[in-house]
Design an enzyme around this catalytic site. Structure first.
Site, PDB file in Angstrom:
ATOM      1  N   LYS A   1      67.479  74.274  38.140  1.00  0.00           N
ATOM      2  CA  LYS A   1      66.934  72.963  38.497  1.00  0.00           C
ATOM      3  C   LYS A   1      66.829  72.158  37.211  1.00  0.00           C
ATOM      4  CE  LYS A   1      63.569  71.008  38.095  1.00  0.00           C
ATOM      5  NZ  LYS A   1      62.957  70.116  37.036  1.00  0.00           N
TER       6      LYS A   1
ATOM      7  N   THR B   1      63.311  69.869  30.942  1.00  0.00           N
ATOM      8  CA  THR B   1      62.652  70.648  31.972  1.00  0.00           C
ATOM      9  C   THR B   1      63.732  71.266  32.788  1.00  0.00           C
ATOM     10  OG1 THR B   1      60.731  69.239  32.186  1.00  0.00           O
ATOM     11  CG2 THR B   1      61.152  70.736  33.984  1.00  0.00           C
TER      12      THR B   1
ATOM     13  N   THR C   1      62.798  69.197  41.431  1.00  0.00           N
ATOM     14  CA  THR C   1      61.805  68.113  41.294  1.00  0.00           C
ATOM     15  C   THR C   1      62.502  66.778  41.580  1.00  0.00           C
ATOM     16  OG1 THR C   1      62.183  68.023  38.898  1.00  0.00           O
ATOM     17  CG2 THR C   1      60.341  69.360  39.669  1.00  0.00           C
TER      18      THR C   1
ATOM     19  N   GLU D   1      68.955  62.043  35.646  1.00  0.00           N
ATOM     20  CA  GLU D   1      68.192  61.026  36.362  1.00  0.00           C
ATOM     21  C   GLU D   1      68.901  59.679  36.317  1.00  0.00           C
ATOM     22  OE1 GLU D   1      63.909  63.232  35.959  1.00  0.00           O
ATOM     23  OE2 GLU D   1      64.441  61.697  34.518  1.00  0.00           O
TER      24      GLU D   1
ATOM     25  N   ASN E   1      61.788  57.353  35.486  1.00  0.00           N
ATOM     26  CA  ASN E   1      60.853  57.776  34.454  1.00  0.00           C
ATOM     27  C   ASN E   1      59.718  56.809  34.147  1.00  0.00           C
ATOM     28  OD1 ASN E   1      61.707  60.449  33.505  1.00  0.00           O
ATOM     29  ND2 ASN E   1      63.666  59.378  33.333  1.00  0.00           N
TER      30      ASN E   1
END
Lengths: 403, 403
Positions: free
Chosen positions: A171, A196, A144, A275, A398
């Site tokens: 992932k 996730t 993602t 991230e 985010n």
């Protein structure tokens, strides 16, 4: 580089699930029914594919994994459940399997029903692409916000034969703070949990199902369950392991020893890809009464926002490290504590060592990967938790994820 | 606007503690010994002034508060303790008091010894500035990264007389997630805890010490202990309350009722001033079995990084809200859950209400202050937790705090 494990084929394709396009649907197929095990998010709010995979794993064997990115199919009620069931049914039909032999997994935006029609339309082409060396394509299809796809491989000792292979694909970049457990019981939701993360392991070792389940749980506990990007948890965390049995037999100890380094490598890649992150940092806490106490403290430090922004700022800030440790609820004597960053001791038995020592540590903090060691006493307990820095990139990713 | 409370004088000055200059030393002096109560950080790592104030509060009465910004005097060992003792001794000497009547509090950088000589040099001038309407100057002197100084006032019912006054002053912007308790016991460090927050309350009510202590603890529990900027905790959190007794008598109930709105107003100002924050957001969780369960869930939501970055991005992301609630360890039925943001229902009994409803919510999320209500069942338990968005400003402030 290609990776293959006897008995498995892989594929990935663009099914149009992601708004921006790109690979978003992956398939792993075993030539025969294989031993299967799994661990899942302990979040009370579970996506439909998680519930379906938990249920189907009770059979102990499986033939395929159908995984998509771009849509988590979480909080989507009966409609979402129907979409997951329909898409695995479609895959089973094309592969000549029972739907119950297909394990689904989804990741992406929460709250939109999985577009089953798009998956069904893409499945024939996806099945055609299946190949023994398609793992990389599969790995790309489940990404993602990941900046790169993540694969690791290793070997497993077998009884009296050549080593078996183990291939891991993961992932995960945000909402990463896994706390995975076996299928939920009455105590579901009783622990913290986060992430996730989708991870898939295939091996050609010949194994007992219970040994695979147990080894997977233990390896996950020391890797994925000991890393954190943002302390948040997903509705979709799924780890599945499939064993074809085409190589020699491996017992639980061999499985654990073989899985652990692969899990750790994948966890490290995931955190490094946190991230917006620029540094993967190992927080090692030692000198406490037992490993559980050390884990509690290491986790508090690894998830502290003030620590993570200090890592981003390359600030050798032992004060924030100690303050985070101090709120973990574990007793230690701050006056006897020592802290090293990137091999440089900056705080020694309760006393800061000054600007020169901190300057050396600060240089080490420019590396993509380094360690922090906090020695909080003389006890035998230690634990290492993996974290990353948190900066503007995390906010960018985010604050506008759905837009 | 000036604020005064009978029996107290205040002052603030620039003592040169802050590198950048500005007011950094504050003094509150009571004309006579007054009843004193306090709550403090539960962090295991406590700054020297915290230990000293805890000890001196055992006397039950005090005459002065000496508070500085720019230096937390935490993790500074015996040298730091000596500096705190010396500076309160100097203040006591100038005021004609015992050192044990002076309660110290410090906030600022961790790990540097308080520059006692600077405080001592500034104290004569500071004492000269003492005045009944100096509260604002004092409030400014204790600010660190605060964008504005924070004062609130209210009244207390007294038995048969006119209301007494209560004046509250707080500083705090980052490291805010207070978990304050009375003086530490054997269970110290056993709870989570967070914040660099200093708060001071003065009232002219005539009170029993135990009533003041108890009312303060209860009011703090529902205000400062129910708000969060970053989930991190300070070594220095201190709340002190002094009562001169020059007005009518107030019992515990009256004290609690009078203190609570002042505490809440200050907590709200503090969160609104959260480092880099643009929105103060009330997270209300209702419908659970009891208030404790609702508090647990509200806290998980209020401290979720994914929630806080969504607030920053003005993203009406009920998925992240539910996912955060789901990892709190409290059972609820996601299929029966409802979520409203800024008065607009966006998720109703397990189902998203779609883009139009979210668009209305998104408009509400541009306000400086709004509420989120999560209804998770039919139970009587509810709790409201105050939080803020987290964005680039937070990263900027905290990645370079010491530089």
């Amino acid at each position: 580089m290609t990776f293959s494990v006897a008995g498995f084929r892989f594929a990935g394709c663009a099914a149009g699930i992601k708004k921006a396009g790109g690979l978003d649907l992956g398939l792993i197929v075993a030539d025969q029914p294989v031993v299967a095990a799994g661990v899942f998010t302990r979040n009370l709010v579970r996506a439909a594919p998680v519930d379906v995979s938990i249920e189907r794993l009770r059979l102990g064997r499986a033939r395929a994994v159908l995984a998509n990115s771009g849509n988590a199919n979480a909080c989507t009620g009966a409609e979402g459940m129907a979409a997951t069931l329909a898409s695995t049914q479609a895959a089973a039909g094309l592969l000549g399997l029972e739907a119950t032999q297909v394990l689904p997994a989804s990741t992406g935006v929460i709250g939109s029903v999985l577009p089953a029609a798009k998956l069904e339309a893409a499945l024939p082409g996806l099945v055609e692409r299946l190949s023994a060396d398609g793992a990389e394509e599969f790995a790309k299809a489940i990404c993602t916000t990941d900046r790169w796809h993540k694969i690791a491989h290793g070997t497993l000792k077998t009884a009296g034969g050549p080593p078996a292979s183990v291939l891991g694909i993961v992932k995960g970049a945000g909402m990463i703070h896994p706390d995975l457990g076996p299928a939920p019981t009455a105590t579901q939701g009783s622990g913290p949990l986060h992430a996730t993360m989708l991870a898939f392991f295939v091996t050609d070792a010949k194994v007992e199902r219970s040994a695979l389940q147990s080894a997977l749980e233990r390896a996950v506990e020391l890797s994925f369950n000991a890393c954190s990007v943002d302390g948040d948890t997903s509705t979709n965390d799924t780890v599945l392991a499939l064993a074809s049995g085409l190589a020699g037999p491996a017992n639980e100890a061999a499985l654990f020893e073989g899985l652990l380094p692969v899990c750790r490598e994948l966890a490290k890649q995931m955190v490094l890809d946190g991230e917006g992150a620029q540094h993967a940092v190992e927080i090692r806490v030692e000198g406490l009464a037992d490993d559980a106490a050390a884990r509690t403290v290491a986790k508090a430090v690894a998830t502290s926002l003030l620590v993570k922004t200090a890592l981003f700022g390359k600030d050798a800030n032992w004060g924030r490290l100690l303050a985070a440790a101090g709120r973990a609820g574990v007793a230690f004597d701050p006056g006897a504590a020592s802290v090293s960053i990137a091999g440089s001791r900056i705080f020694d038995k309760g006393k800061p060592l000054g600007a020169a020592a901190e300057a050396v540590a600060t240089r080490g903090m420019t590396e993509p990967s380094y360690g922090i060691v906090m020695t909080l006493g003389n006890g035998p307990g230690s634990f290492t938790y993996l974290t990353c820095d948190l900066g503007h990139g995390y906010v960018d990713v985010n604050a506008g994820y759905r837009s």
